[in-house]
Enzyme design. Sequence first.
Site, PDB file in Angstrom:
ATOM      1  N   GLY A  36      -0.407  -5.249   0.368  1.00  0.00           N
ATOM      2  CA  GLY A  36      -1.586  -5.130  -0.489  1.00  0.00           C
ATOM      3  C   GLY A  36      -1.393  -5.800  -1.846  1.00  0.00           C
TER       4      GLY A  36
ATOM      5  N   ALA B  32       0.846  -1.184   0.000  1.00  0.00           N
ATOM      6  CA  ALA B  32       0.000   0.000   0.000  1.00  0.00           C
ATOM      7  C   ALA B  32       0.887   1.243   0.000  1.00  0.00           C
ATOM      8  CB  ALA B  32      -0.890  -0.009   1.231  1.00  0.00           C
TER       9      ALA B  32
ATOM     10  N   GLU C 284      -2.128  -9.332  -1.235  1.00  0.00           N
ATOM     11  CA  GLU C 284      -3.562  -9.469  -0.960  1.00  0.00           C
ATOM     12  C   GLU C 284      -4.360  -9.455  -2.263  1.00  0.00           C
ATOM     13  OE1 GLU C 284      -4.879  -7.749   3.101  1.00  0.00           O
ATOM     14  OE2 GLU C 284      -3.427  -6.322   2.292  1.00  0.00           O
TER      15      GLU C 284
ATOM     16  N   GLU D 194       2.945  -6.417   7.013  1.00  0.00           N
ATOM     17  CA  GLU D 194       2.187  -5.389   7.746  1.00  0.00           C
ATOM     18  C   GLU D 194       2.521  -5.283   9.226  1.00  0.00           C
ATOM     19  OE1 GLU D 194       0.976  -7.314   5.402  1.00  0.00           O
ATOM     20  OE2 GLU D 194      -0.428  -6.207   4.137  1.00  0.00           O
TER      21      GLU D 194
END
Length: 688
Positions: free
Chosen positions: A117, A71, A120, A142
């Site tokens: 991300g 991210a 993900e 994370e």
Amino acid sequence: MGTHNTKPDVYTVIDDDNIAWLHFDKQHSGTNVLSASILEAFYEELLVLAERTPRGLVILSDKANGFIAGADVSEFTRLENHDQAISAIQRGQAVFDRLAALPFPTVAMIHGFCLGGGLEMALACRYRVARNDPATRLGLPEVRLGIHPGFGGSVRLTPLVGALHAMDLMLSGRSVDGRAAKRMGIVDHAVPERHLKSAARAMILDPPFPHRPGKLQALSNHAWVRPLLARVFRHQVGKKARQDHYPAPYALIDLWQQHADNERDMMHAEAASVAGLITGPAAQNLIRVFLLQEQLKALGRQSDFRPTRIHVVGAGIMGGDIATWCALRGMHVTLADQSPERIAPAIKRAHTLFKRRLKRPRPIQEAMDRLMPDHKGLGVERADVVIEAIFEDAEVKRNLYRELEPRMRKDAILATNTSSIPLAELRDVLDDPSRLVGIHFFNPVAKMQLVEIVRDDKTHADVVAKAIAFTCGIDRLPLPVTSTPGFLVNRVLMPYLLEAVELENEGVPAAEIDRQALEFGMPMGPIELADTVGLDICLHVAENLGQHLDTPVPQRLRDLVRQGRLGRKSGEGFYQYKKGKPIKPGLPKGYHPQDGISDRMILRMLNEAVACLHENVIDTPDHLDAGMVYGTGFAPFRGGPLRYIETEGADTLIQRLRKLEQELGSRFKPDPGWEHVSGFTNEEETSG
Ligand code: NAI
């Protein structure tokens, strides 16, 4: 849809087989990160694709360095409250849910970084294929930012590969290469670059059953197994991170334990959990520390100096390890000392490190070939950077510079690894005194990411810029500091260590002192740290600093050194050592820890940090915090000493210092710099 004149961040090309190839190519950036706006652009593409129903979808990246690195972390600091956090996270979940719900086969085609991300997103695809080289890294890091996966990653990974693999990855934050990801079941195929596209295509033209975990792996998610496993996970995490300091891994375990049966519930709970974490102090500070690191790395981009040949003089503890590290990072290195015998141990250590890091024979051999013993110093003439790491003696160093300079290339920089001699005392023997710069590595070089770049007003700005670029080029973090006693890290650390020695001398058990420092969040207690560094080295630094600053050297330290108790290396210092590990005696019967032990140590460190800021030892408050976190491990979840001062309130801390000054003497006298401290937070807001 299709190709555009000016390239968008996300675009799709449909080929003759009616396969849609959706490319990520964030403009004006070398790396793909998932900002809120890119996520929206991606969502738009998905809506169009859902209408158009291609035979299948392949998601790929146009960037050379990888798929998607995660991210956009800078956006995390702008989340003002829980509601904003929840809606940002749920939006991400919704976008990936849309991807997961597409009625045709979807494949993530992965090379290079596929993290956070990015992974993900890949997990929301039906299939994943990855390149099988070591540069391909998949992971969910994370927790290192004080959160856990929030875009459905924790929900999708556990059923895909079982809780053991999934939780191991998410709780450690470590990444794995394509082959390891294949073994775990995260990717369906790990193939060489040349087969990557056809592997992706094959998944669509002839779609197999999506991956299912093995029986045992699947069992790990069962309702009656989860409480048992959760206990094991909590125990493992507990060995590395305390819940009050680092709540994220514990929150992840709770999330999985409570909701792994029900995907919808778990999605909701995942969003709520991450929103709670991300707006909390630990995550905000860890994110800050991450961004500080990026800030230091960015300093290297201000120069286009790309050295490849390094000459190191002095093959001792430091020079040997500096040369080794440079060779590991791809530099061609020559290593000089007074005789070949003095170089041999460094080469032996290098081989051990290369074996550990590179594993396979060929890269190990190549690294060994890049590291050349050179006792005659023939490498000087060709070197881009010459690093001196010989005895800490100004006259010996000056003599060496006299010899080196005439043989060096005009554009090469001369760097010293000195930890205490001012550049001003070293440079006047040079024809061009402005070319000397300090590149101060810490011991052990392979572990300590931070490197102080030492300059004064006579050092040429280009030379400083080159030193910084070199440091970044070997994957270390450059911290610009001025050539003042102890520079930043040792100067701020030393009062803290010396106060610990005072406390020990007063009768506080060493183990209790260390325990309290750990409780504050330091990675190692100060007594054990002093033993590890070596008490002789501590004494040397302390004496050097003592000449300039109000840091009295405890007699206890001198006594230990006189007795030959030098710490771990001599088998005994404050602690006794067995196989390199300290034997920490239990607390004496009836001992009750007194209050204020860690306060005394920490306050002296903070006071020195304020002095350094005030005396412009570093360029910005951000640099100071970064330096202390990366140079000493200062409690990362507290965001650095200055951030900690901000959290606690400068006025409160000054009062505590004054009280200690009255009780214990002038070493606690608040530095004049505290007067300005209330101003730095605003400055920081604008510079961060
Ligand atoms: P060391 O004593 O382990 O190694 C010094 C090496 O330099 C010896 O092998 C010696 O033979 C060689 N040497 C001395 N004069 C020489 C000359 N004229 N030509 C070629 N080689 C010569 O010392 P160490 O600990 O590696 O320290 C080196 C420098 O790094 C010092 O300036 C020290 O202050 C600094 N430093 C040391 C740290 C540590 O933890 N040991 C940490 C950071 C900096």
